[in-house]
Design a protein around this motif. Sequence first.
Motif, mmCIF file in Angstrom:
data_model
loop_
_atom_site.group_PDB
_atom_site.id
_atom_site.type_symbol
_atom_site.label_atom_id
_atom_site.label_comp_id
_atom_site.label_asym_id
_atom_site.label_seq_id
_atom_site.Cartn_x
_atom_site.Cartn_y
_atom_site.Cartn_z
ATOM 1 N N GLN A 1 23.732 20.253 40.624
ATOM 2 C CA GLN A 1 24.615 19.106 40.825
ATOM 3 C C GLN A 1 25.273 19.133 42.202
ATOM 4 O OE1 GLN A 1 25.086 16.538 38.343
ATOM 5 N NE2 GLN A 1 23.215 17.638 37.794
ATOM 6 N N PHE A 2 25.052 20.237 42.925
ATOM 7 C CA PHE A 2 25.750 20.433 44.192
ATOM 8 C C PHE A 2 24.786 20.795 45.321
ATOM 9 C CE2 PHE A 2 28.296 22.025 40.632
ATOM 10 C CZ PHE A 2 29.409 21.195 40.713
ATOM 11 N N LEU A 3 25.063 20.250 46.505
ATOM 12 C CA LEU A 3 24.439 20.713 47.740
ATOM 13 C C LEU A 3 25.529 21.394 48.550
ATOM 14 C CD1 LEU A 3 22.370 20.940 50.060
ATOM 15 C CD2 LEU A 3 22.990 18.599 50.715
ATOM 16 N N TRP A 4 25.236 22.574 49.031
ATOM 17 C CA TRP A 4 26.188 23.366 49.810
ATOM 18 C C TRP A 4 25.688 23.466 51.235
ATOM 19 C CZ3 TRP A 4 30.533 26.337 48.105
ATOM 20 C CH2 TRP A 4 30.996 27.309 48.990
ATOM 21 N N ILE A 5 26.470 22.984 52.181
ATOM 22 C CA ILE A 5 26.159 23.157 53.600
ATOM 23 C C ILE A 5 27.176 24.147 54.141
ATOM 24 C CG2 ILE A 5 25.988 22.036 55.855
ATOM 25 C CD1 ILE A 5 25.238 19.461 54.409
ATOM 26 N N GLY A 6 26.708 25.373 54.365
ATOM 27 C CA GLY A 6 27.625 26.443 54.735
ATOM 28 C C GLY A 6 27.183 27.185 55.971
ATOM 29 N N CYS A 7 27.978 28.177 56.320
ATOM 30 C CA CYS A 7 27.677 29.017 57.473
ATOM 31 C C CYS A 7 26.667 30.094 57.081
ATOM 32 C CB CYS A 7 28.966 29.659 57.979
ATOM 33 S SG CYS A 7 28.740 30.668 59.470
ATOM 34 N N SER A 8 25.881 30.518 58.046
ATOM 35 C CA SER A 8 24.887 31.568 57.805
ATOM 36 C C SER A 8 25.511 32.948 57.633
ATOM 37 C CB SER A 8 23.885 31.622 58.968
ATOM 38 O OG SER A 8 23.162 30.422 59.066
ATOM 39 N N ASP A 9 26.793 33.064 57.861
ATOM 40 C CA ASP A 9 27.491 34.349 57.747
ATOM 41 C C ASP A 9 27.161 35.024 56.416
ATOM 42 O OD1 ASP A 9 29.704 36.298 57.214
ATOM 43 O OD2 ASP A 9 30.471 35.516 59.111
ATOM 44 N N SER A 10 26.787 36.287 56.487
ATOM 45 C CA SER A 10 26.352 37.022 55.292
ATOM 46 C C SER A 10 27.466 37.257 54.291
ATOM 47 C CB SER A 10 25.746 38.374 55.705
ATOM 48 O OG SER A 10 26.705 39.159 56.390
ATOM 49 N N ARG A 11 28.706 37.026 54.700
ATOM 50 C CA ARG A 11 29.851 37.282 53.821
ATOM 51 C C ARG A 11 30.239 36.071 52.973
ATOM 52 N NH1 ARG A 11 33.759 38.966 58.610
ATOM 53 N NH2 ARG A 11 32.659 37.123 59.433
ATOM 54 N N VAL A 12 29.476 34.978 53.112
ATOM 55 C CA VAL A 12 29.857 33.749 52.406
ATOM 56 C C VAL A 12 28.691 33.212 51.577
ATOM 57 C CG1 VAL A 12 31.070 31.555 52.655
ATOM 58 C CG2 VAL A 12 31.277 33.268 54.455
ATOM 59 N N PRO A 13 28.265 33.933 50.536
ATOM 60 C CA PRO A 13 27.177 33.451 49.680
ATOM 61 C C PRO A 13 27.695 32.428 48.661
ATOM 62 C CG PRO A 13 27.918 35.600 48.937
ATOM 63 C CD PRO A 13 28.739 35.275 50.153
ATOM 64 N N ALA A 14 27.088 31.272 48.622
ATOM 65 C CA ALA A 14 27.621 30.148 47.842
ATOM 66 C C ALA A 14 27.778 30.441 46.359
ATOM 67 C CB ALA A 14 26.727 28.930 48.037
ATOM 68 N N ILE B 1 24.633 28.303 61.663
ATOM 69 C CA ILE B 1 25.798 28.868 62.347
ATOM 70 C C ILE B 1 26.919 27.832 62.399
ATOM 71 C CG2 ILE B 1 26.671 29.723 64.563
ATOM 72 C CD1 ILE B 1 23.919 30.949 65.039
ATOM 73 N N ALA B 2 28.033 28.163 61.748
ATOM 74 C CA ALA B 2 29.255 27.347 61.741
ATOM 75 C C ALA B 2 29.116 26.041 60.966
ATOM 76 C CB ALA B 2 29.749 27.078 63.161
ATOM 77 N N ILE C 1 29.049 19.752 49.471
ATOM 78 C CA ILE C 1 30.195 20.525 49.940
ATOM 79 C C ILE C 1 29.866 21.110 51.307
ATOM 80 C CG2 ILE C 1 31.664 22.531 49.508
ATOM 81 C CD1 ILE C 1 30.742 22.009 46.440
ATOM 82 N N VAL C 2 30.647 20.724 52.300
ATOM 83 C CA VAL C 2 30.556 21.367 53.609
ATOM 84 C C VAL C 2 31.620 22.452 53.615
ATOM 85 C CG1 VAL C 2 30.733 21.092 56.095
ATOM 86 C CG2 VAL C 2 29.802 19.228 54.708
ATOM 87 N N CYS C 3 31.183 23.699 53.704
ATOM 88 C CA CYS C 3 32.122 24.816 53.578
ATOM 89 C C CYS C 3 32.113 25.698 54.824
ATOM 90 C CB CYS C 3 31.801 25.662 52.345
ATOM 91 S SG CYS C 3 33.020 26.960 52.022
ATOM 92 N N GLY C 4 33.243 25.731 55.506
ATOM 93 C CA GLY C 4 33.431 26.662 56.605
ATOM 94 C C GLY C 4 34.174 27.886 56.122
ATOM 95 N N HIS C 5 34.466 28.788 57.029
ATOM 96 C CA HIS C 5 35.240 29.970 56.636
ATOM 97 C C HIS C 5 36.067 30.464 57.806
ATOM 98 C CE1 HIS C 5 32.760 33.128 58.689
ATOM 99 N NE2 HIS C 5 31.831 32.194 58.597
ATOM 100 N N TYR C 6 37.273 30.904 57.485
ATOM 101 C CA TYR C 6 38.135 31.483 58.502
ATOM 102 C C TYR C 6 37.471 32.741 59.058
ATOM 103 C CZ TYR C 6 41.647 28.376 56.476
ATOM 104 O OH TYR C 6 42.324 27.261 56.032
ATOM 105 N N GLY C 7 37.638 32.947 60.342
ATOM 106 C CA GLY C 7 37.003 34.096 60.987
ATOM 107 C C GLY C 7 35.570 33.837 61.383
ATOM 108 N N CYS C 8 35.150 32.573 61.416
ATOM 109 C CA CYS C 8 33.763 32.216 61.734
ATOM 110 C C CYS C 8 33.424 32.586 63.175
ATOM 111 C CB CYS C 8 33.558 30.721 61.512
ATOM 112 S SG CYS C 8 31.897 30.134 61.925
ATOM 113 N N GLY C 9 32.405 33.398 63.344
ATOM 114 C CA GLY C 9 32.005 33.835 64.677
ATOM 115 C C GLY C 9 31.533 32.700 65.565
#
Length: 210
Positions: free
Chosen positions: A37-50, A67-68, A95-103
């Motif tokens: 039911q969801f599409l996740w557009i996220g950062c490639s950062d390995s610490r943020v698995p959907a 990236i970002a 869902i467009v999901c960013g994360h604090y500390g994004c390189g």
Amino acid sequence: MSELYKELLAGNQNWVRNTLKLNPNFFDSLAEAQNPQFLWIGCSDSRVPATEITNTLPGSIFVHRNIANVVVHTDSNLLSVVNYAVEVLKVKHIIVCGHYGCGGVKAAMSNEDFGYLNNWLLHIKDVYRLHQKELDAIEDTHKRFDRFVEVNVQEQVHDLSKVSFIQEKWKTGEFPYIHGWVYSLKDGLLRDLDVTINSQETLDKVFRYD
């Protein structure tokens, strides 16, 4: 060190065993079809698995990462994923999901030369340009960085809403909803930025398709 990759294979076997203990039919059901039911557009950062950070099972979220978490209108990879998600899978929420500390965002804040990556970072630097007055007024570097992460998500949500086939969907209904979230690596919590869009109404006239 060259054998380190084998830890992934061993981990997979452990995961399968533990999953089957909980649900012996899990993989039979999963193999039949996906119905997220969801599409996740996220950062490639390995610490943020959907799926892990949302406590959902495989098959719940269709995922695109870069990236970002940037939405680029000439990115055929991203557009193909989004098109498949809304046209074939009929996802209800993106869902467009960013994360604090994004390189990637941090790199775009600087004037450092990252070679080939500079070309991708230009998309994020453009976000800074659009919000420069607000961002430059934040004296604390860490707070400015956090706010840059947030406005980057906000702009990607708006950029996704401009896509032609997304607008086509809105002509016949309310879906998909496009949300902007930020994930904190420090406490593991997701934050809704309250920038949800599900119609052409928020778009400047020049971006609308009749």
